[in-house]
Design a protein around this motif. Sequence first.
Motif, PDB file in Angstrom:
ATOM      1  N   ALA A   8      24.258 -43.783  -9.082  1.00 52.15           N
ATOM      2  CA  ALA A   8      25.773 -43.851  -8.491  1.00 52.15           C
ATOM      3  C   ALA A   8      25.986 -42.779  -9.807  1.00 52.15           C
ATOM      4  O   ALA A   8      25.752 -42.663 -10.927  1.00 52.15           O
ATOM      5  N   PRO A   9      27.153 -41.075  -9.293  1.00 52.09           N
ATOM      6  CA  PRO A   9      27.939 -41.241  -9.426  1.00 52.09           C
ATOM      7  C   PRO A   9      28.770 -40.881 -10.390  1.00 52.09           C
ATOM      8  O   PRO A   9      29.253 -40.377 -11.613  1.00 52.09           O
ATOM      9  N   TYR A  10      29.262 -42.282 -10.358  1.00 56.10           N
ATOM     10  CA  TYR A  10      30.272 -42.286 -11.536  1.00 56.10           C
ATOM     11  C   TYR A  10      29.958 -44.489 -12.080  1.00 56.10           C
ATOM     12  O   TYR A  10      28.948 -45.210 -12.271  1.00 56.10           O
ATOM     13  N   ALA A  11      30.161 -44.693 -13.487  1.00 62.07           N
ATOM     14  CA  ALA A  11      30.635 -45.619 -14.405  1.00 62.07           C
ATOM     15  C   ALA A  11      31.642 -46.012 -14.993  1.00 62.07           C
ATOM     16  O   ALA A  11      32.507 -45.574 -15.000  1.00 62.07           O
ATOM     17  N   LEU A  12      31.368 -47.879 -15.241  1.00 65.71           N
ATOM     18  CA  LEU A  12      32.615 -48.151 -16.421  1.00 65.71           C
ATOM     19  C   LEU A  12      31.967 -47.279 -16.992  1.00 65.71           C
ATOM     20  O   LEU A  12      30.933 -47.143 -18.069  1.00 65.71           O
ATOM     21  N   GLN A  13      33.877 -47.472 -18.044  1.00 66.15           N
ATOM     22  CA  GLN A  13      33.901 -46.433 -19.047  1.00 66.15           C
ATOM     23  C   GLN A  13      33.856 -47.041 -19.777  1.00 66.15           C
ATOM     24  O   GLN A  13      34.639 -48.511 -19.615  1.00 66.15           O
ATOM     25  N   ASP A  14      34.235 -47.642 -21.212  1.00 58.89           N
ATOM     26  CA  ASP A  14      34.297 -48.301 -22.808  1.00 58.89           C
ATOM     27  C   ASP A  14      35.820 -48.564 -22.588  1.00 58.89           C
ATOM     28  O   ASP A  14      36.549 -49.297 -23.445  1.00 58.89           O
ATOM     29  N   THR A  15      36.793 -47.686 -22.010  1.00 59.60           N
ATOM     30  CA  THR A  15      37.809 -48.235 -22.489  1.00 59.60           C
ATOM     31  C   THR A  15      38.950 -47.144 -21.265  1.00 59.60           C
ATOM     32  O   THR A  15      38.187 -46.165 -20.469  1.00 59.60           O
TER      33      THR A  15
ATOM     34  N   LEU B 282      32.296 -49.936  -7.839  1.00 67.42           N
ATOM     35  CA  LEU B 282      32.843 -49.315  -7.492  1.00 67.42           C
ATOM     36  C   LEU B 282      33.720 -50.050  -7.590  1.00 67.42           C
ATOM     37  O   LEU B 282      35.687 -49.180  -8.344  1.00 67.42           O
ATOM     38  N   VAL B 283      34.282 -50.585  -6.966  1.00 73.16           N
ATOM     39  CA  VAL B 283      35.728 -51.459  -7.445  1.00 73.16           C
ATOM     40  C   VAL B 283      36.435 -51.574  -8.593  1.00 73.16           C
ATOM     41  O   VAL B 283      37.455 -51.714  -8.677  1.00 73.16           O
TER      42      VAL B 283
ATOM     43  N   GLY C 167      37.005 -40.668  -4.812  1.00 72.20           N
ATOM     44  CA  GLY C 167      36.511 -40.465  -3.489  1.00 72.20           C
ATOM     45  C   GLY C 167      35.757 -40.211  -2.706  1.00 72.20           C
ATOM     46  O   GLY C 167      35.098 -38.537  -3.821  1.00 72.20           O
ATOM     47  N   ALA C 168      35.944 -40.324  -2.300  1.00 74.02           N
ATOM     48  CA  ALA C 168      34.497 -39.385  -1.360  1.00 74.02           C
ATOM     49  C   ALA C 168      34.576 -38.086  -0.997  1.00 74.02           C
ATOM     50  O   ALA C 168      36.020 -37.592  -0.945  1.00 74.02           O
ATOM     51  N   PRO C 169      33.357 -37.318  -1.457  1.00 72.02           N
ATOM     52  CA  PRO C 169      33.200 -35.612  -1.694  1.00 72.02           C
ATOM     53  C   PRO C 169      34.293 -34.978  -0.912  1.00 72.02           C
ATOM     54  O   PRO C 169      34.143 -33.729  -0.594  1.00 72.02           O
ATOM     55  N   TRP C 170      33.430 -35.335   0.143  1.00 69.21           N
ATOM     56  CA  TRP C 170      33.944 -34.886   1.665  1.00 69.21           C
ATOM     57  C   TRP C 170      34.955 -34.052   2.132  1.00 69.21           C
ATOM     58  O   TRP C 170      36.008 -34.325   3.097  1.00 69.21           O
TER      59      TRP C 170
ATOM     60  N   GLY D  34      28.097 -42.445   2.338  1.00 68.11           N
ATOM     61  CA  GLY D  34      27.267 -41.621   2.162  1.00 68.11           C
ATOM     62  C   GLY D  34      25.969 -40.692   0.832  1.00 68.11           C
ATOM     63  O   GLY D  34      26.326 -41.175   0.390  1.00 68.11           O
ATOM     64  N   ASP D  35      25.388 -41.091   2.054  1.00 62.21           N
ATOM     65  CA  ASP D  35      23.953 -40.353   0.861  1.00 62.21           C
ATOM     66  C   ASP D  35      23.293 -41.930  -0.072  1.00 62.21           C
ATOM     67  O   ASP D  35      22.803 -41.186  -0.806  1.00 62.21           O
ATOM     68  N   GLY D  36      24.047 -43.191   0.599  1.00 57.02           N
ATOM     69  CA  GLY D  36      23.274 -44.551   0.024  1.00 57.02           C
ATOM     70  C   GLY D  36      23.943 -45.069  -1.103  1.00 57.02           C
ATOM     71  O   GLY D  36      23.702 -45.180  -1.757  1.00 57.02           O
ATOM     72  N   THR D  37      25.528 -43.623  -2.045  1.00 60.61           N
ATOM     73  CA  THR D  37      26.364 -44.084  -2.333  1.00 60.61           C
ATOM     74  C   THR D  37      27.804 -44.149  -1.549  1.00 60.61           C
ATOM     75  O   THR D  37      28.568 -43.825  -0.759  1.00 60.61           O
ATOM     76  N   TRP D  38      28.145 -46.071  -2.076  1.00 63.26           N
ATOM     77  CA  TRP D  38      29.931 -46.320  -1.668  1.00 63.26           C
ATOM     78  C   TRP D  38      30.939 -45.105  -2.817  1.00 63.26           C
ATOM     79  O   TRP D  38      31.011 -44.775  -3.936  1.00 63.26           O
ATOM     80  N   TRP D  39      31.762 -44.633  -1.590  1.00 65.54           N
ATOM     81  CA  TRP D  39      33.242 -43.256  -2.271  1.00 65.54           C
ATOM     82  C   TRP D  39      33.836 -44.402  -1.956  1.00 65.54           C
ATOM     83  O   TRP D  39      34.581 -44.945  -0.844  1.00 65.54           O
ATOM     84  N   VAL D  40      35.221 -44.318  -2.873  1.00 66.23           N
ATOM     85  CA  VAL D  40      37.015 -44.752  -2.056  1.00 66.23           C
ATOM     86  C   VAL D  40      36.607 -43.995  -1.041  1.00 66.23           C
ATOM     87  O   VAL D  40      36.917 -42.411  -1.238  1.00 66.23           O
ATOM     88  N   VAL D  41      38.004 -44.391  -0.201  1.00 65.93           N
ATOM     89  CA  VAL D  41      38.365 -42.790   0.712  1.00 65.93           C
ATOM     90  C   VAL D  41      40.007 -42.785   0.406  1.00 65.93           C
ATOM     91  O   VAL D  41      40.344 -42.971   0.414  1.00 65.93           O
TER      92      VAL D  41
END
Length: 159
Positions: A31-38, A65-66, A85-88, A143-150
Motif C-alpha cells: 500500500a502507498p501508506y503506512a503507520l508513522q512513528d508518531t 488502513l484503519v 483518500g481514494a485518489p479518484w 482500487g487496483d488492489g489497494t484499499w482507500w478511505v472514501v
Amino acid sequence: MTPARLWTAAAVAVVGAGTAGVLWWTADGPAPYALQDTPAVTVEVRAENSRYPDTQETTEDVSELVKVYVQRLLAGDAGELAGIGAPWFTGRETQAGEWIRKYQRSADEPVRATVREPVVPYLAQVELRFDGGGEQVVELTRGDGTWWVVMGDGDPVKP
C-alpha cells in the motif's frame, strides 16, 4: 531433440514461469501508506460477527488502513489524511479538514473499529468508537488492489 536442448528448454520455461509468478505476486505491491512513528495510536480492529468468511478477510485487508486513518486524524494534517483518500475522488482535503475538526480530540484515546459485513468485495464500512467520546462510520473502497478511505466527491465503485 538432444538431451542438452531439452534441459535448456526446460530451464528457460521454469525461469520464465518463475519470473511471471514474481511479477504477478508483486503487481499489487505494498500500500502507498503506512503507520508513522508518531503520533502513537491504540486501535483495535475486529470483524463484525458474521457467518461469512469474507468479513474476516476484509478486516485483515483493511486493518492497517484503519490504523493509519486514526493516526492521520490524530496528527491533524488535512493533507496527510487526504493522502489516504481514494485518489479518484475530489475534495479530499476539505473532507479531511472537517473530520479532523470533528474527531481529532477523540482519536487520542483508544479506538475500537468494527469492520461491517461487506456487501461487495471492493467496498467496506468501518464503525469507529472513540473512547474519548463519539462514533464515526468510515467507508472504504478498493482500487487496483489497494484499499482507500472514501472522502470527498466521487464514485467508490469506479476508480
